[in-house]
Design an enzyme around this catalytic site. Structure first.
Site, PDB file in Angstrom:
ATOM      1  N   SER A  30      27.170 -48.720  77.236  1.00 22.67           N
ATOM      2  CA  SER A  30      28.536 -48.217  77.427  1.00 22.67           C
ATOM      3  C   SER A  30      28.578 -47.033  78.379  1.00 22.67           C
ATOM      4  O   SER A  30      27.852 -46.060  78.195  1.00 22.67           O
ATOM      5  CB  SER A  30      29.119 -47.728  76.094  1.00 22.67           C
ATOM      6  OG  SER A  30      29.205 -48.785  75.200  1.00 22.67           O
ATOM      7  N   HIS A  61      32.760 -52.551  79.658  1.00 22.04           N
ATOM      8  CA  HIS A  61      31.679 -53.279  80.315  1.00 22.04           C
ATOM      9  C   HIS A  61      32.243 -54.189  81.404  1.00 22.04           C
ATOM     10  O   HIS A  61      33.287 -54.798  81.223  1.00 22.04           O
ATOM     11  CB  HIS A  61      30.912 -54.137  79.311  1.00 22.04           C
ATOM     12  CG  HIS A  61      30.141 -53.340  78.306  1.00 22.04           C
ATOM     13  ND1 HIS A  61      29.140 -52.481  78.674  1.00 22.04           N
ATOM     14  CD2 HIS A  61      30.219 -53.275  76.965  1.00 22.04           C
ATOM     15  CE1 HIS A  61      28.641 -51.925  77.575  1.00 22.04           C
ATOM     16  NE2 HIS A  61      29.287 -52.379  76.525  1.00 22.04           N
ATOM     17  N   HIS A  83      27.016 -58.175  72.351  1.00 26.32           N
ATOM     18  CA  HIS A  83      26.727 -57.550  71.059  1.00 26.32           C
ATOM     19  C   HIS A  83      26.913 -58.581  69.942  1.00 26.32           C
ATOM     20  O   HIS A  83      27.816 -59.408  70.002  1.00 26.32           O
ATOM     21  CB  HIS A  83      27.693 -56.387  70.787  1.00 26.32           C
ATOM     22  CG  HIS A  83      27.669 -55.311  71.823  1.00 26.32           C
ATOM     23  ND1 HIS A  83      28.428 -55.374  72.963  1.00 26.32           N
ATOM     24  CD2 HIS A  83      26.987 -54.132  71.876  1.00 26.32           C
ATOM     25  CE1 HIS A  83      28.205 -54.282  73.680  1.00 26.32           C
ATOM     26  NE2 HIS A  83      27.333 -53.516  73.050  1.00 26.32           N
ATOM     27  N   TYR A  85      28.151 -58.073  67.123  1.00 29.98           N
ATOM     28  CA  TYR A  85      29.457 -57.901  66.457  1.00 29.98           C
ATOM     29  C   TYR A  85      30.584 -58.657  67.155  1.00 29.98           C
ATOM     30  O   TYR A  85      31.671 -58.812  66.607  1.00 29.98           O
ATOM     31  CB  TYR A  85      29.822 -56.415  66.299  1.00 29.98           C
ATOM     32  CG  TYR A  85      30.031 -55.652  67.593  1.00 29.98           C
ATOM     33  CD1 TYR A  85      31.153 -55.856  68.395  1.00 29.98           C
ATOM     34  CD2 TYR A  85      29.098 -54.700  68.006  1.00 29.98           C
ATOM     35  CE1 TYR A  85      31.328 -55.144  69.576  1.00 29.98           C
ATOM     36  CE2 TYR A  85      29.263 -53.999  69.177  1.00 29.98           C
ATOM     37  CZ  TYR A  85      30.385 -54.225  69.957  1.00 29.98           C
ATOM     38  OH  TYR A  85      30.551 -53.531  71.120  1.00 29.98           O
ATOM     39  N   GLU A  86      30.325 -59.111  68.381  1.00 26.64           N
ATOM     40  CA  GLU A  86      31.363 -59.885  69.075  1.00 26.64           C
ATOM     41  C   GLU A  86      31.487 -61.291  68.506  1.00 26.64           C
ATOM     42  O   GLU A  86      32.407 -62.030  68.868  1.00 26.64           O
ATOM     43  CB  GLU A  86      31.047 -59.955  70.574  1.00 26.64           C
ATOM     44  CG  GLU A  86      31.126 -58.594  71.246  1.00 26.64           C
ATOM     45  CD  GLU A  86      30.633 -58.642  72.688  1.00 26.64           C
ATOM     46  OE1 GLU A  86      31.384 -59.135  73.540  1.00 26.64           O
ATOM     47  OE2 GLU A  86      29.510 -58.202  72.946  1.00 26.64           O
ATOM     48  N   ALA A 113      24.515 -46.478  74.124  1.00 28.68           N
ATOM     49  CA  ALA A 113      25.205 -45.305  73.584  1.00 28.68           C
ATOM     50  C   ALA A 113      25.094 -45.428  72.070  1.00 28.68           C
ATOM     51  O   ALA A 113      25.261 -46.524  71.530  1.00 28.68           O
ATOM     52  CB  ALA A 113      26.668 -45.332  74.009  1.00 28.68           C
ATOM     53  N   MET A 211      24.611 -50.222  67.736  1.00 27.47           N
ATOM     54  CA  MET A 211      24.934 -51.631  67.488  1.00 27.47           C
ATOM     55  C   MET A 211      24.299 -52.593  68.495  1.00 27.47           C
ATOM     56  O   MET A 211      24.804 -53.706  68.695  1.00 27.47           O
ATOM     57  CB  MET A 211      26.460 -51.803  67.501  1.00 27.47           C
ATOM     58  CG  MET A 211      27.206 -50.877  66.545  1.00 27.47           C
ATOM     59  SD  MET A 211      28.992 -51.033  66.722  1.00 27.47           S
ATOM     60  CE  MET A 211      29.566 -49.620  65.766  1.00 27.47           C
ATOM     61  N   SER A 212      23.210 -52.177  69.130  1.00 28.01           N
ATOM     62  CA  SER A 212      22.626 -53.051  70.161  1.00 28.01           C
ATOM     63  C   SER A 212      21.122 -52.850  70.243  1.00 28.01           C
ATOM     64  O   SER A 212      20.493 -52.404  69.280  1.00 28.01           O
ATOM     65  CB  SER A 212      23.265 -52.731  71.517  1.00 28.01           C
ATOM     66  OG  SER A 212      22.885 -51.437  71.951  1.00 28.01           O
ATOM     67  N   ASN A 235      27.662 -39.103  70.070  1.00 26.09           N
ATOM     68  CA  ASN A 235      28.404 -38.443  68.989  1.00 26.09           C
ATOM     69  C   ASN A 235      27.460 -38.185  67.831  1.00 26.09           C
ATOM     70  O   ASN A 235      26.432 -38.848  67.716  1.00 26.09           O
ATOM     71  CB  ASN A 235      29.555 -39.364  68.507  1.00 26.09           C
ATOM     72  CG  ASN A 235      29.042 -40.741  68.090  1.00 26.09           C
ATOM     73  OD1 ASN A 235      28.753 -41.596  68.930  1.00 26.09           O
ATOM     74  ND2 ASN A 235      28.887 -40.938  66.796  1.00 26.09           N
ATOM     75  N   HIS A 247      35.896 -44.309  69.584  1.00 29.64           N
ATOM     76  CA  HIS A 247      35.285 -44.924  70.762  1.00 29.64           C
ATOM     77  C   HIS A 247      35.550 -44.071  72.000  1.00 29.64           C
ATOM     78  O   HIS A 247      34.731 -44.031  72.924  1.00 29.64           O
ATOM     79  CB  HIS A 247      35.823 -46.350  70.941  1.00 29.64           C
ATOM     80  CG  HIS A 247      35.139 -47.103  72.041  1.00 29.64           C
ATOM     81  ND1 HIS A 247      33.791 -47.402  72.024  1.00 29.64           N
ATOM     82  CD2 HIS A 247      35.606 -47.610  73.214  1.00 29.64           C
ATOM     83  CE1 HIS A 247      33.471 -48.057  73.132  1.00 29.64           C
ATOM     84  NE2 HIS A 247      34.548 -48.198  73.873  1.00 29.64           N
TER      85      HIS A 247
HETATM   86  N1  HPA Z   1      27.254 -45.558  65.217  1.00 28.25           N
HETATM   87  C1  HPA Z   1      27.000 -46.797  65.664  1.00 28.25           C
HETATM   88  N2  HPA Z   1      27.108 -47.154  66.932  1.00 28.25           N
HETATM   89  C2  HPA Z   1      27.483 -46.198  67.806  1.00 28.25           C
HETATM   90  C3  HPA Z   1      27.779 -44.898  67.409  1.00 28.25           C
HETATM   91  C4  HPA Z   1      27.649 -44.548  66.046  1.00 28.25           C
HETATM   92  O1  HPA Z   1      27.880 -43.413  65.612  1.00 28.25           O
HETATM   93  N3  HPA Z   1      28.143 -44.204  68.530  1.00 28.25           N
HETATM   94  C5  HPA Z   1      28.050 -45.087  69.565  1.00 28.25           C
HETATM   95  N4  HPA Z   1      27.654 -46.295  69.131  1.00 28.25           N
END
Ligand code: HPA
Length: 272
Positions: A30, A61, A83, A85-86, A113, A211-212, A235, A247
């Site tokens: 990302s 993306h 991903h 989750y998609e 990220a 998540m990747s 974050n 996000h």
């Molecule tokens: N958790 C999961 N996936 C993420 C996060 C998070 O805090 N930040 C960016 N992708």
């Protein structure tokens, strides 16, 4: 799905559009897509055109394969990734790694990220992935194994190459970039973790969560590709600060770190 036939078809499609042979692959997380724009003599191929690629829907993306040169090296960059989750299968998430292997890559840089679980880290920090925790109870290598692609029972004692990590650390030091090191936990998403889940993940030994990356890294290992993983901690993970996750924050931090990150990756590739 006939994996080897599908790979061969995708490979032929891509090779018909290029005159070079890539030796290095990079998956751009990302906000990090602009790296692909720094490649020279670039050929861009939208994912939707490539046989057997899923189509990606994630925000932020561009969804194209960019093949070009950087400092004399030929690089294939994935601007955008798939991903789990998609709702696509892990075969689809990792198919591009199989394609990159078929195109000739020997080394792969996987970026992402993610959230910082280690409270000693801060948003904007970069982290070399030393190892991972697969917390999803799923695995991209489940299913019939084709011995031409890799072994059935894979050793994963060094998914993220010590040799490449050494190069990355040396380049970071030269550039005055603080490089964290730690364990990345793979969470399926698309929801972020709860505060309790983050406490659990920290207890289990992770420094970051996202998540990747893990499916691609496992398939790269299976394929005998030397892999480097670099996370941008966008974050603090859920529950560490008294504020909700967004996000927008992920994208903003990735944007803030972008130039440092791009310079670092360029420096690393020049040493490969
Ligand atoms: N958790 C999961 N996936 C993420 C996060 C998070 O805090 N930040 C960016 N992708």
């Amino acid at each position: 799905m006939h994996l080897t036939a599908d790979i061969a078809e995708s490979k032929a499609f891509v090779e018909a559009q290029i005159t070079v042979k890539p030796t290095i692959g990079i998956i751009l997380g990302s906000g990090l897509g602009p790296f692909a724009d720094t490649l020279e003599n670039a050929v861009r191929i939208p994912y939707n055109d490539i046989p057997h690629f899923a189509s990606s829907s994630a925000v932020g993306h561009a969804n194209e394969l960019v093949i070009g040169t950087l400092g004399g090296k030929t690089v294939v960059a994935m601007k955008g990734r798939f991903h789990y989750y998609e709702g696509v299968s892990l075969d689809q998430v990792t198919f591009p790694v199989r394609l990159m292997k078929a195109l000739g890559i020997e080394k792969l840089i996987i970026t992402n990220a993610c959230g910082a679980v280690n409270t000693g880290f801060a948003p904007g920090d970069l982290m070399l992935i030393t190892d991972h925790l697969n917390l999803t109870a799923n695995n991209p290598l489940i299913g019939p194994n084709n011995p031409d692609l890799g072994v059935r029972f894979l050793d994963v004692s060094e998914v993220y190459s010590k040799n490449l990590r050494g190069i990355a650390k040396a380049v970071a030091a030269e550039q005055g970039v603080t490089m964290r090191e730690g364990v990345y936990a793979w969470w399926t998403g698309p929801v972020y973790e709860t505060p309790a889940e983050i406490r659990m993940i920290r207890t289990l030994g992770a420094d970051a969560v996202g998540m990747s990356t893990v499916p691609e890294a496992l398939v790269a290992r299976h394929a005998g590709i030397e892999t480097l993983g670099i996370s941008c901690l966008t974050n603090m993970a859920c529950g560490i600060l008294d504020q909700p996750l967004s996000h927008d924050e992920v994208i903003e931090t990735a944007e803030r770190v972008k130039s440092t990150f791009l310079k670092l990756v360029t420096g690393i590739i020049s040493r490969f």
